[in-house]
Scaffold this motif. Structure first.
Motif, short mmCIF file in Angstrom:
data_model
loop_
_atom_site.label_atom_id
_atom_site.label_comp_id
_atom_site.label_asym_id
_atom_site.label_seq_id
_atom_site.Cartn_x
_atom_site.Cartn_y
_atom_site.Cartn_z
N LYS A 1 -3.87 62.08 -21.64
CA LYS A 1 -3.27 63.38 -21.29
C LYS A 1 -1.82 63.21 -20.85
O LYS A 1 -0.96 64.03 -21.16
CB LYS A 1 -4.10 64.04 -20.19
N GLU A 2 -1.53 62.13 -20.10
CA GLU A 2 -0.16 61.92 -19.66
C GLU A 2 0.77 61.64 -20.84
O GLU A 2 1.92 62.08 -20.86
CB GLU A 2 -0.09 60.75 -18.67
N PRO B 1 14.58 65.72 -15.71
CA PRO B 1 13.54 64.83 -15.17
C PRO B 1 12.13 65.16 -15.68
O PRO B 1 11.81 66.31 -16.01
CB PRO B 1 13.63 65.06 -13.66
N PHE B 2 11.30 64.12 -15.75
CA PHE B 2 9.87 64.26 -15.99
C PHE B 2 9.17 63.56 -14.82
O PHE B 2 9.26 62.35 -14.67
CB PHE B 2 9.46 63.60 -17.32
N LEU B 3 8.52 64.35 -13.98
CA LEU B 3 7.87 63.80 -12.80
C LEU B 3 6.37 64.01 -12.89
O LEU B 3 5.90 65.04 -13.38
CB LEU B 3 8.40 64.45 -11.52
N LYS B 4 5.62 63.04 -12.38
CA LYS B 4 4.16 63.10 -12.42
C LYS B 4 3.62 63.06 -10.99
O LYS B 4 4.09 62.28 -10.17
CB LYS B 4 3.60 61.91 -13.21
N LEU B 5 2.65 63.94 -10.73
CA LEU B 5 2.01 63.96 -9.42
C LEU B 5 0.50 64.06 -9.63
O LEU B 5 0.02 65.00 -10.28
CB LEU B 5 2.50 65.14 -8.58
N ASN B 6 -0.25 63.07 -9.11
CA ASN B 6 -1.71 63.08 -9.20
C ASN B 6 -2.25 63.82 -7.98
O ASN B 6 -2.18 63.34 -6.86
CB ASN B 6 -2.25 61.65 -9.25
N CYS B 7 -2.79 65.02 -8.23
CA CYS B 7 -3.25 65.87 -7.14
C CYS B 7 -4.45 65.28 -6.41
O CYS B 7 -4.76 65.69 -5.29
CB CYS B 7 -3.59 67.26 -7.66
N GLU C 1 4.70 66.95 -0.38
CA GLU C 1 5.14 66.25 -1.58
C GLU C 1 5.52 67.25 -2.66
O GLU C 1 6.50 67.05 -3.38
CB GLU C 1 4.03 65.31 -2.09
N LEU C 2 4.76 68.32 -2.78
CA LEU C 2 5.02 69.31 -3.83
C LEU C 2 6.25 70.15 -3.51
O LEU C 2 7.15 70.30 -4.34
CB LEU C 2 3.81 70.22 -4.00
N PHE C 3 6.29 70.70 -2.29
CA PHE C 3 7.31 71.69 -1.97
C PHE C 3 8.43 71.14 -1.10
O PHE C 3 9.42 71.84 -0.86
CB PHE C 3 6.67 72.89 -1.27
N GLY C 4 8.31 69.89 -0.60
CA GLY C 4 9.32 69.34 0.28
C GLY C 4 9.18 69.89 1.69
O GLY C 4 8.31 70.71 1.98
N TYR C 5 10.04 69.44 2.59
CA TYR C 5 9.99 69.94 3.96
C TYR C 5 11.40 69.97 4.55
O TYR C 5 12.29 69.24 4.13
CB TYR C 5 9.06 69.11 4.85
N LEU D 1 1.24 67.82 -13.42
CA LEU D 1 0.26 67.84 -12.34
C LEU D 1 -1.07 67.34 -12.89
O LEU D 1 -1.82 68.08 -13.55
CB LEU D 1 0.11 69.25 -11.77
N ASP D 2 -1.37 66.07 -12.65
CA ASP D 2 -2.61 65.47 -13.13
C ASP D 2 -3.74 65.78 -12.15
O ASP D 2 -3.51 65.94 -10.94
CB ASP D 2 -2.42 63.96 -13.28
N GLU D 3 -4.94 65.87 -12.70
CA GLU D 3 -6.13 66.18 -11.90
C GLU D 3 -5.91 67.45 -11.07
O GLU D 3 -6.11 67.49 -9.87
CB GLU D 3 -6.50 65.00 -11.00
#
Length: 708
Positions: A425-426, A442-448, A459-463, A490-492
């Protein structure tokens, strides 16, 4: 040099520009100084005077940093002094409201107002300090200052020496006793400056300039007389000779320049020209054009357009390509020269015959276009080749998916990738990024599912700054902000907590994010590609996934088939992974045809990821370069039930032929693995006699002997 009292040095009250409104209000409320300073990254960069106008606005209106910014001024113009101030520093501070006092290490210690500095000056022990006298003394020429009654009220030592007189004889006496009364009358009556008048005073010849002192009402309130002695005039004469020599050198330089140089005045009249002229261009002797207007030559059709005319019109440097009657092309560059009144004074025109150069340039540009086209095509081929190394397939199902990917890559729609774990899938998400218009972003990947729930939101929205304990003091950009303009994978996605699903839905709807600890939304332009190995529709029914988010994600659904449903890709992927390992470890392993058959026969519950791991395991443990079916089967049977392994037919063949073929492979694999007909029969679920009979028949057909 004099020192200032430490009590006069006032503290610098500063506030950072990114501070909250509450901090600004509190600082201004407690401020007792007339200035407030602004900091950025711990450095002073601006200040504001808290005058009545600003204070009234702050009281009437709600405070805002924008309102304060209207009254701020950059601090670059403010001079920095030490505690010891020299007389030259006075001329630096006299035009500004204050000066910053720095300590020995260079850090700001405080500030002192202009009024306090002047007050300190007059408190010094030397009561005769006179800034004007200091200034006049430093001028090498003679200076005499006259009031409106034409009396000399001040002068410097240089002037007294030049006229061989003393201050008590000159000061407060009429200037006409020393200088020309006629010239003084002219200056006071007309307000004009008179220069370079040779006069004799006390038997000494001097050169005198008369300049009026004009007040705000444009009336002459006095005059300044500048005196130069004759030795200085002689120096000026020598300087003129130097200029003459310099002029000769410049003429020599002009004659050696390849270009044709013309000097034209502001009216367009030719003043002079260089020796190098362009043949067959003017069609007349340039000497005959001296003093004549070159604009008329354009009207005669000798060339077009006229660079002189364009410079006169635009008042700036102009470059044109002129074309003559004979078809020659001339590059003409006109440079304007302005006088002290910023009026056009001269035009320098440099011309060069570029007829042959233009032809070569046209050919070069054509070749460059072809070269760029070839380069672009080659880059595309290289880029595609690099990407194809990651994406290996030949099955019709994957071909159909990739055709779909190429279409949707041109848009920014949300894509939902469905498929079992390990199907790639990635890789499909990277294909959407690579083939689309966002490939340079950019292409960024985040495993939920791999990030703890309490950290996933930040991590998603920053602080924001100081959002929580342990946070970076400067805040942090989230994945959405970092991927702005690009793609966020957004994986999983099925592992995302319910409360974050609401925030993700808002991002998809509003295209903006709100960092943790902040109330200010940030606009983002991110394409979302989500992936899951779960059935989100079933999760919606069970209430573990939001229905509205599901429909937002399910705009472009892509179902990636498992590896067992695209058997055609197994051998291709196996050879690809094997080649990568051979290159990495400098080996020469290869799969035998029967080994490939075994790989294609396996159901691959772990899909492409499992296949890659198995190939690496085979390479690491193999004793021979040729990896056969028997060696492969040892790894495929470990940890899996045989009932899960189902044969896959990739082409249509007669049913009986397929049954015989599968039966033969099963019996041969069972005998190789278990060695005895009894164990093989148990594994196959048939009688021992059937295995013995069928195995014997296979061997007889292949003229083989039983090895048990």
């Amino acid at each position: 040099m004099f020192s200032v009292e430490k009590e006069k040095i006032k503290p610098i009250i500063s506030v950072a520009v990114d501070e909250s409104k509450e901090v600004f209000r509190s600082t201004l409320r407690n401020l007792r100084e007339p200035f407030i300073f602004l900091k950025k990254q711990d450095q002073l960069f601006a200040y504001a005077a808290l005058n009545k106008q600003l204070q009234m606005k702050l009281e009437k209106e709600d405070f805002s940093q924008e309102l304060l910014n209207e009254y701020t001024k950059p601090i670059d113009s403010i001079c920095c002094l030490s505690e010891h101030i020299s007389f030259t520093d006075l001329f630096q501070i006299i035009g500004e409201p204050f000066a910053i006092i720095r300590s020995e290490d260079g850090s700001p210690q405080g500030y002192i107002s202009r009024e306090d500095v002047l007050a300190e000056l007059f408190k010094q022990e030397n009561k005769s300090v006179d800034l004007l006298k200091i200034l006049l003394t430093s001028i090498p020429m003679g200076i005499f200052v006259l009031d409106k009654e034409r009396h000399i009220i001040n002068c410097n030592e240089s002037g007294l020496k030049m006229i061989k007189s003393t201050a008590d004889k000159v000061l407060n006496s009429p200037a006409e006793k020393i200088f020309s009364g006629e010239h003084l009358n002219n200056v006071f009556s007309t307000g004009k400056t008179l220069l370079n008048h040779l006069e004799f005073t006390n038997g000494v010849g001097v050169l005198v300039d008369y300049s009026p002192i004009v007040g705000y009402d444009l009336r002459v309130e006095g005059a300044v007389i500048v005196v130069q002695d004759l030795p200085m005039v002689e120096e000026m004469a020598m300087e003129i000779e130097y200029i003459k020599d310099l002029n000769k050198d410049l003429n020599a330089i002009l004659s050696s320049i390849y270009d044709e140089i013309l000097v034209v005045n502001a009216k367009g009249e030719l003043i002079r020209y260089s020796e190098n002229i362009i043949q067959d261009f003017w069609q007349v002797d340039l000497q005959e054009l001296i003093g004549k207007n070159v604009l008329e030559l354009e009207d005669q059709g000798l060339f077009t357009p006229s660079v002189t005319r364009l410079v006169i019109e635009k008042k700036k440097k102009v470059s044109v390509v002129q074309e003559t009657k004979s078809g020659r092309k001339i590059l003409a560059v006109g440079n304007p020269v302005f006088n002290e009144k910023n009026e056009l004074d001269r035009i320098i025109v440099a011309s060069r015959d570029i007829t042959e150069t233009t032809r070569l340039k046209s050919e070069l540009q054509e070749m460059k276009k072809i070269s760029e086209q070839y380069k672009k095509e080659l880059d595309n081929f290289k880029s595609k080749d690099r990407f194809l190394k990651k994406l290996i397939y030949c099955s019709p199902k994957m071909e159909k998916i990739m055709n779909q990917v190429q279409k949707i890559a041109e848009f920014s729609s949300t894509v939902l990738l469905n498929g079992e774990s390990g199907v790639g899938k990635e890789v499909i998400a990277q294909a959407i990024h690579h083939l689309g218009s966002r490939s340079h972003k950019p292409f960024l990947k985040l495993n939920c599912g791999a990030i703890p729930e309490n950290l996933l939101e930040s991590e998603l929205f920053g602080y924001a700054k100081g959002a929580f304990t342990g946070a970076d003091k400067n805040g942090k950009d989230g994945y959405f902000k970092q991927a702005d303009g690009g793609i966020l994978f957004l994986d999983e996605i099925g592992e995302m907590p319910m409360h974050l699903q609401v925030k993700l839905l808002r991002v998809l709807q509003e295209q903006e994010v709100i960092p943790v600890g902040s109330t200010t939304p940030i606009k983002v332009n991110v394409q979302i590609v989500a992936a899951t190995n779960k059935k989100l529709s079933k999760m919606v029914e069970e209430g573990t996934f939001r229905e509205d988010l599901f429909y937002r994600l399910n705009v472009i659904p892509i179902q990636i088939p498992p590896l067992r449903e695209r058997t055609e890709d197994i051998s291709l992927l196996a050879f690809h992974f094997l080649q990568q390992l051979n290159e990495k470890y400098n080996r020469n392993y290869h799969l035998t045809p029967d080994a490939v058959n075994v790989l294609e026969f396996y159901s691959w519950p772990g899909n492409v990821r499992e296949l890659q791991n198995i190939i690496e395991r085979l390479v690491v443990t193999a004793d021979h370069a040729a990896i056969d079916a028997e060696f492969v089967s040892q790894f495929l049977s470990l940890g899996y039930e045989n009932k899960k392994m189902k044969p896959v037919i990739t082409r249509v063949i007669p049913l009986q032929e397929a049954i015989d073929h599968v039966e033969e492979q099963l019996i041969m694999l069972a005998m190789k693995q278990y060695k005895t007909t009894t164990k093989a029969a148990k594994a196959l679920g048939i009688s021992q006699s059937s295995v013995s009979r069928k195995y014997q028949k296979i061997l007889n057909d292949k003229n083989m002997t039983i090895e048990i």
